[in-house]
Design a protein around this motif. Structure first.
Motif, PDB file in Angstrom:
ATOM      1  N   LEU A   2       0.810  -1.208   0.000  1.00 15.24           N
ATOM      2  CA  LEU A   2       0.000   0.000   0.000  1.00 15.24           C
ATOM      3  C   LEU A   2       0.848   1.264   0.000  1.00 15.24           C
ATOM      4  O   LEU A   2       0.553   2.217  -0.702  1.00 15.24           O
ATOM      5  CB  LEU A   2      -0.941  -0.007   1.204  1.00 15.24           C
ATOM      6  N   LEU A   3       1.915   1.290   0.774  1.00  9.86           N
ATOM      7  CA  LEU A   3       2.769   2.467   0.850  1.00  9.86           C
ATOM      8  C   LEU A   3       3.367   2.785  -0.525  1.00  9.86           C
ATOM      9  O   LEU A   3       3.406   3.937  -0.933  1.00  9.86           O
ATOM     10  CB  LEU A   3       3.872   2.266   1.890  1.00  9.86           C
ATOM     11  N   ALA A   4       3.804   1.783  -1.246  1.00  9.04           N
ATOM     12  CA  ALA A   4       4.376   1.997  -2.581  1.00  9.04           C
ATOM     13  C   ALA A   4       3.329   2.565  -3.528  1.00  9.04           C
ATOM     14  O   ALA A   4       3.619   3.450  -4.332  1.00  9.04           O
ATOM     15  CB  ALA A   4       4.942   0.697  -3.131  1.00  9.04           C
ATOM     16  N   ASP A   5       2.095   2.070  -3.430  1.00  5.53           N
ATOM     17  CA  ASP A   5       1.019   2.576  -4.287  1.00  5.53           C
ATOM     18  C   ASP A   5       0.739   4.045  -4.000  1.00  5.53           C
ATOM     19  O   ASP A   5       0.569   4.852  -4.904  1.00  5.53           O
ATOM     20  CB  ASP A   5      -0.262   1.760  -4.091  1.00  5.53           C
ATOM     21  N   GLU A   6       0.685   4.395  -2.722  1.00  3.66           N
ATOM     22  CA  GLU A   6       0.418   5.791  -2.365  1.00  3.66           C
ATOM     23  C   GLU A   6       1.588   6.697  -2.725  1.00  3.66           C
ATOM     24  O   GLU A   6       1.385   7.829  -3.148  1.00  3.66           O
ATOM     25  CB  GLU A   6       0.091   5.897  -0.877  1.00  3.66           C
ATOM     26  N   ALA A   8       3.523   6.325  -5.212  1.00  2.53           N
ATOM     27  CA  ALA A   8       3.500   6.481  -6.669  1.00  2.53           C
ATOM     28  C   ALA A   8       2.454   7.499  -7.114  1.00  2.53           C
ATOM     29  O   ALA A   8       2.493   7.967  -8.240  1.00  2.53           O
ATOM     30  CB  ALA A   8       3.242   5.146  -7.344  1.00  2.53           C
ATOM     31  N   GLN A   9       1.523   7.863  -6.235  1.00  2.27           N
ATOM     32  CA  GLN A   9       0.471   8.801  -6.599  1.00  2.27           C
ATOM     33  C   GLN A   9       0.886  10.260  -6.462  1.00  2.27           C
ATOM     34  O   GLN A   9       0.099  11.152  -6.730  1.00  2.27           O
ATOM     35  CB  GLN A   9      -0.773   8.543  -5.755  1.00  2.27           C
ATOM     36  N   VAL A  10       2.121  10.507  -6.069  1.00  2.00           N
ATOM     37  CA  VAL A  10       2.619  11.872  -6.004  1.00  2.00           C
ATOM     38  C   VAL A  10       2.522  12.456  -7.401  1.00  2.00           C
ATOM     39  O   VAL A  10       2.959  11.837  -8.371  1.00  2.00           O
ATOM     40  CB  VAL A  10       4.077  11.908  -5.496  1.00  2.00           C
ATOM     41  N   ASP A  11       1.924  13.637  -7.535  1.00  2.00           N
ATOM     42  CA  ASP A  11       1.742  14.257  -8.842  1.00  2.00           C
ATOM     43  C   ASP A  11       3.085  14.430  -9.532  1.00  2.00           C
ATOM     44  O   ASP A  11       3.991  15.046  -8.998  1.00  2.00           O
ATOM     45  CB  ASP A  11       1.058  15.616  -8.695  1.00  2.00           C
ATOM     46  N   THR A  50       2.740  13.727   4.413  1.00  2.00           N
ATOM     47  CA  THR A  50       1.423  13.968   5.018  1.00  2.00           C
ATOM     48  C   THR A  50       0.371  12.964   4.584  1.00  2.00           C
ATOM     49  O   THR A  50      -0.632  12.795   5.271  1.00  2.00           O
ATOM     50  CB  THR A  50       0.910  15.387   4.690  1.00  2.00           C
ATOM     51  N   GLU A  51       0.606  12.282   3.477  1.00  2.00           N
ATOM     52  CA  GLU A  51      -0.386  11.329   2.987  1.00  2.00           C
ATOM     53  C   GLU A  51       0.100   9.884   3.164  1.00  2.00           C
ATOM     54  O   GLU A  51      -0.360   9.170   4.038  1.00  2.00           O
ATOM     55  CB  GLU A  51      -0.692  11.594   1.514  1.00  2.00           C
ATOM     56  N   ALA A  52       1.037   9.467   2.337  1.00  2.00           N
ATOM     57  CA  ALA A  52       1.431   8.056   2.279  1.00  2.00           C
ATOM     58  C   ALA A  52       2.090   7.570   3.571  1.00  2.00           C
ATOM     59  O   ALA A  52       1.702   6.542   4.126  1.00  2.00           O
ATOM     60  CB  ALA A  52       2.366   7.827   1.090  1.00  2.00           C
ATOM     61  N   LEU A  53       3.100   8.287   4.051  1.00  2.00           N
ATOM     62  CA  LEU A  53       3.802   7.830   5.252  1.00  2.00           C
ATOM     63  C   LEU A  53       2.929   7.929   6.502  1.00  2.00           C
ATOM     64  O   LEU A  53       2.974   7.059   7.367  1.00  2.00           O
ATOM     65  CB  LEU A  53       5.108   8.613   5.437  1.00  2.00           C
ATOM     66  N   THR A  54       2.120   8.964   6.586  1.00  2.00           N
ATOM     67  CA  THR A  54       1.212   9.100   7.725  1.00  2.00           C
ATOM     68  C   THR A  54       0.188   7.973   7.721  1.00  2.00           C
ATOM     69  O   THR A  54      -0.098   7.385   8.765  1.00  2.00           O
ATOM     70  CB  THR A  54       0.508  10.470   7.698  1.00  2.00           C
TER      71      THR A  54
END
Length: 82
Positions: A2-6, A8-11, A50-54
């Motif tokens: 899940l962390l890798a997927d999130e 990868a969503q960085v604009d 603020t998103e993926a790591l949190t």
């Protein structure tokens, strides 16, 4: 993961390899982001923290999740301007 997927969503980012290191009771992460030339590294890092790591930290029920983040700009071919 899940962390890798999130991550990868960085604009303007490409799929990011994420490694979990450390001990089971004290995990750490290593994230590599490849960014398009137009992306502001500060904005990408802010989104990641603020998103993926949190989200990963909260999901695992951890007080902290230390991370090493490496960013690299992706080269692109010159575009023809008409």
């Amino acid at each position: 993961m899940l962390l890798a997927d999130e991550a990868a969503q960085v604009d303007g980012g490409t799929p990011a390899p994420v490694n979990l290191t450390g001990r089971r009771t004290a995990p750490e992460t290593r994230v590599r982001l490849q960014l398009e030339p137009r992306v502001d590294p500060g904005t990408a890092l802010s989104h990641l923290t603020t998103e993926a790591l949190t989200h990963a930290r909260n999901s695992a029920g951890l007080e902290s999740l230390p991370a090493e983040v490496r960013m690299k700009a992706v080269k692109h071919k010159a575009e023809r301007v008409s």
